[in-house]
Scaffold this motif. Structure first.
Motif, short mmCIF file in Angstrom:
data_model
loop_
_atom_site.label_atom_id
_atom_site.label_comp_id
_atom_site.label_asym_id
_atom_site.label_seq_id
_atom_site.Cartn_x
_atom_site.Cartn_y
_atom_site.Cartn_z
N PRO A 7 24.26 103.11 51.05
CA PRO A 7 22.89 102.85 50.72
C PRO A 7 22.63 103.56 49.56
O PRO A 7 22.88 104.66 49.43
N ARG A 8 21.76 103.10 48.63
CA ARG A 8 21.25 103.73 47.27
C ARG A 8 20.60 105.12 47.59
O ARG A 8 21.19 106.14 46.89
N GLU A 9 19.94 105.44 48.65
CA GLU A 9 19.47 106.53 48.71
C GLU A 9 20.73 107.81 49.18
O GLU A 9 20.25 108.67 49.11
N ALA A 15 28.49 111.26 46.01
CA ALA A 15 29.27 111.22 44.52
C ALA A 15 30.68 111.78 44.76
O ALA A 15 31.44 111.26 44.03
N GLY A 16 30.58 113.06 45.52
CA GLY A 16 32.01 113.63 45.67
C GLY A 16 33.23 112.84 46.12
O GLY A 16 34.09 112.69 45.37
N GLY A 33 20.35 91.68 43.92
CA GLY A 33 20.66 92.39 42.60
C GLY A 33 19.82 93.31 42.19
O GLY A 33 19.95 93.98 41.10
N SER A 34 18.40 93.38 42.67
CA SER A 34 17.65 94.18 42.05
C SER A 34 17.70 95.82 42.60
O SER A 34 17.74 96.74 41.64
N ARG A 35 18.10 96.12 43.63
CA ARG A 35 18.24 97.38 44.12
C ARG A 35 19.67 97.89 43.68
O ARG A 35 19.62 99.11 43.08
N SER A 36 20.42 97.27 43.59
CA SER A 36 21.80 97.64 43.01
C SER A 36 21.79 97.80 41.55
O SER A 36 22.69 98.71 40.94
N CYS A 40 23.26 101.27 39.82
CA CYS A 40 23.91 101.25 38.60
C CYS A 40 23.62 102.34 37.81
O CYS A 40 24.37 103.13 37.24
N LYS A 41 21.99 102.37 37.34
CA LYS A 41 21.64 103.36 36.86
C LYS A 41 21.79 104.80 37.17
O LYS A 41 22.14 105.61 36.74
N GLN A 42 21.73 104.87 38.51
CA GLN A 42 21.93 106.07 39.37
C GLN A 42 23.38 106.60 39.14
O GLN A 42 23.52 107.66 38.83
#
Length: 74
Positions: A7-9, A15-16, A33-36, A40-42
């Motif tokens: 999940p995005r949050e 990340a590791g 496609g909007s949350r993903s 991508c930016k994150q």
């Protein structure tokens, strides 16, 4: 078949374990496609250089008649 659901949050927390993919192509997907796109930016801010968003998400994939596999890899 080798996809992972994060999940995005939870991206920063994972990340590791995603570190080894920083310079390989990564495709992010959500329903539309909007949350993903935000994810991508994150990841780009975390140093990922080859992130891509699946345009129109799973909904677009499904409407194009492309195959989907459900269930987890065991």
């Amino acid at each position: 078949p080798d996809s992972r659901n994060i999940p995005r949050e939870q991206l920063e927390a994972h990340a590791g374990e995603l570190e080894r993919f920083k310079s390989t192509p990564v495709i992010l997907v959500c329903q539309t496609g909007s949350r993903s796109a935000g994810a991508c930016k994150q990841l780009e801010k975390l140093g990922f250089t080859r992130v891509n968003n699946l345009e129109s998400g799973i909904a677009g994939w499904r409407s194009a008649g492309l195959p989907l596999k459900k269930g987890s890899k065991k």
